[in-house]
Design a protein around this motif. Structure first.
Motif, PDB file in Angstrom:
ATOM      1  N   HIS A  76      -5.255   6.015  -1.705  1.00  0.00           N
ATOM      2  CA  HIS A  76      -4.125   5.118  -1.451  1.00  0.00           C
ATOM      3  C   HIS A  76      -3.415   5.463  -0.135  1.00  0.00           C
ATOM      4  N   GLU A  91      -3.482  12.616  -9.387  1.00  0.00           N
ATOM      5  CA  GLU A  91      -4.937  12.618  -9.205  1.00  0.00           C
ATOM      6  C   GLU A  91      -5.213  12.581  -7.716  1.00  0.00           C
ATOM      7  N   ASP A  92      -5.676  13.707  -7.198  1.00  0.00           N
ATOM      8  CA  ASP A  92      -5.829  13.850  -5.753  1.00  0.00           C
ATOM      9  C   ASP A  92      -6.716  12.786  -5.119  1.00  0.00           C
ATOM     10  N   GLU A  93      -7.797  12.407  -5.797  1.00  0.00           N
ATOM     11  CA  GLU A  93      -8.686  11.388  -5.234  1.00  0.00           C
ATOM     12  C   GLU A  93      -7.954  10.051  -5.077  1.00  0.00           C
ATOM     13  N   ALA A  94      -7.185   9.672  -6.091  1.00  0.00           N
ATOM     14  CA  ALA A  94      -6.433   8.415  -6.025  1.00  0.00           C
ATOM     15  C   ALA A  94      -5.352   8.491  -4.949  1.00  0.00           C
ATOM     16  N   ILE A  95      -4.684   9.633  -4.861  1.00  0.00           N
ATOM     17  CA  ILE A  95      -3.636   9.810  -3.844  1.00  0.00           C
ATOM     18  C   ILE A  95      -4.229   9.664  -2.451  1.00  0.00           C
ATOM     19  N   HIS A 137       1.987   1.693  -3.543  1.00  0.00           N
ATOM     20  CA  HIS A 137       0.882   2.213  -4.352  1.00  0.00           C
ATOM     21  C   HIS A 137       0.669   3.699  -4.087  1.00  0.00           C
ATOM     22  N   PHE A 138       0.745   4.093  -2.828  1.00  0.00           N
ATOM     23  CA  PHE A 138       0.618   5.513  -2.489  1.00  0.00           C
ATOM     24  C   PHE A 138       1.687   6.320  -3.225  1.00  0.00           C
ATOM     25  N   ARG A 167       1.487  17.103  -3.045  1.00  0.00           N
ATOM     26  CA  ARG A 167       0.257  16.319  -3.190  1.00  0.00           C
ATOM     27  C   ARG A 167       0.170  15.254  -2.105  1.00  0.00           C
ATOM     28  N   ARG A 221       0.830  -1.210   0.000  1.00  0.00           N
ATOM     29  CA  ARG A 221       0.000   0.000   0.000  1.00  0.00           C
ATOM     30  C   ARG A 221       0.863   1.259   0.000  1.00  0.00           C
ATOM     31  N   ILE A 240       0.894  10.273 -10.751  1.00  0.00           N
ATOM     32  CA  ILE A 240      -0.209  10.506 -11.685  1.00  0.00           C
ATOM     33  C   ILE A 240      -1.003  11.766 -11.365  1.00  0.00           C
ATOM     34  N   THR A 268       0.943   6.672  -6.917  1.00  0.00           N
ATOM     35  CA  THR A 268      -0.143   7.593  -7.257  1.00  0.00           C
ATOM     36  C   THR A 268       0.324   9.041  -7.236  1.00  0.00           C
TER      37      THR A 268
END
Length: 123
Positions: free
Chosen positions: A78, A71-75, A62-63, A110, A59, A69, A66
């Motif tokens: 994760h 993308e605040d929602e994905a960041i 993955h964080f 971010r 995890r 990329i 992200t």
């Protein structure tokens, strides 16, 4: 995997279904391509659940990914997922610091924004 199984997988990891996942599901269903999306999600499940990395380390990776990329929602999702798997806020900050070296200050910022939201939720 069925739509319900895909949704369950995300709820278990993130506590909800991210909007990007919801969009993928809706478009795949509307275009008759749910089977293809299901295959991709089955691959995701295998690579996550059968990884040699611990869930926490995975995890955190993955964080960090992200952050590239932007993308605040994905960041945020994760960051929360890593924290739910036992990553400390300091470990999340460490990922942000590592990202600053490779990706620069925008990625660091971010990531720190996502950690800040976790700090707020714990207060």
């Amino acid at each position: 995997m069925t739509r319900a199984e895909i949704e369950k997988q995300f709820i278990e990891r993130f506590g909800s279904i991210p909007s990007a996942v919801q969009t993928r599901l809706e478009v795949a269903e509307a275009t008759g391509r749910l089977e293809a999306l299901s295959a991709l999600e089955a691959f995701r499940k295998i690579t996550i659940d059968e990884s040699p990395l611990t869930a926490k380390i995975q995890r955190l990776v993955h964080f960090g990914m992200t952050l590239a990329i932007a993308e605040d929602e994905a960041i945020a999702a994760h960051a929360l997922s890593a924290h739910r798997e036992g990553a400390s806020l300091s470990e999340l900050v460490g990922v942000c610091e590592s990202a600053a070296i490779v990706l620069g200050m925008p990625a660091y910022t971010r990531g720190m924004r996502a950690v800040s939201k976790l700090l707020e939720s714990e207060s």
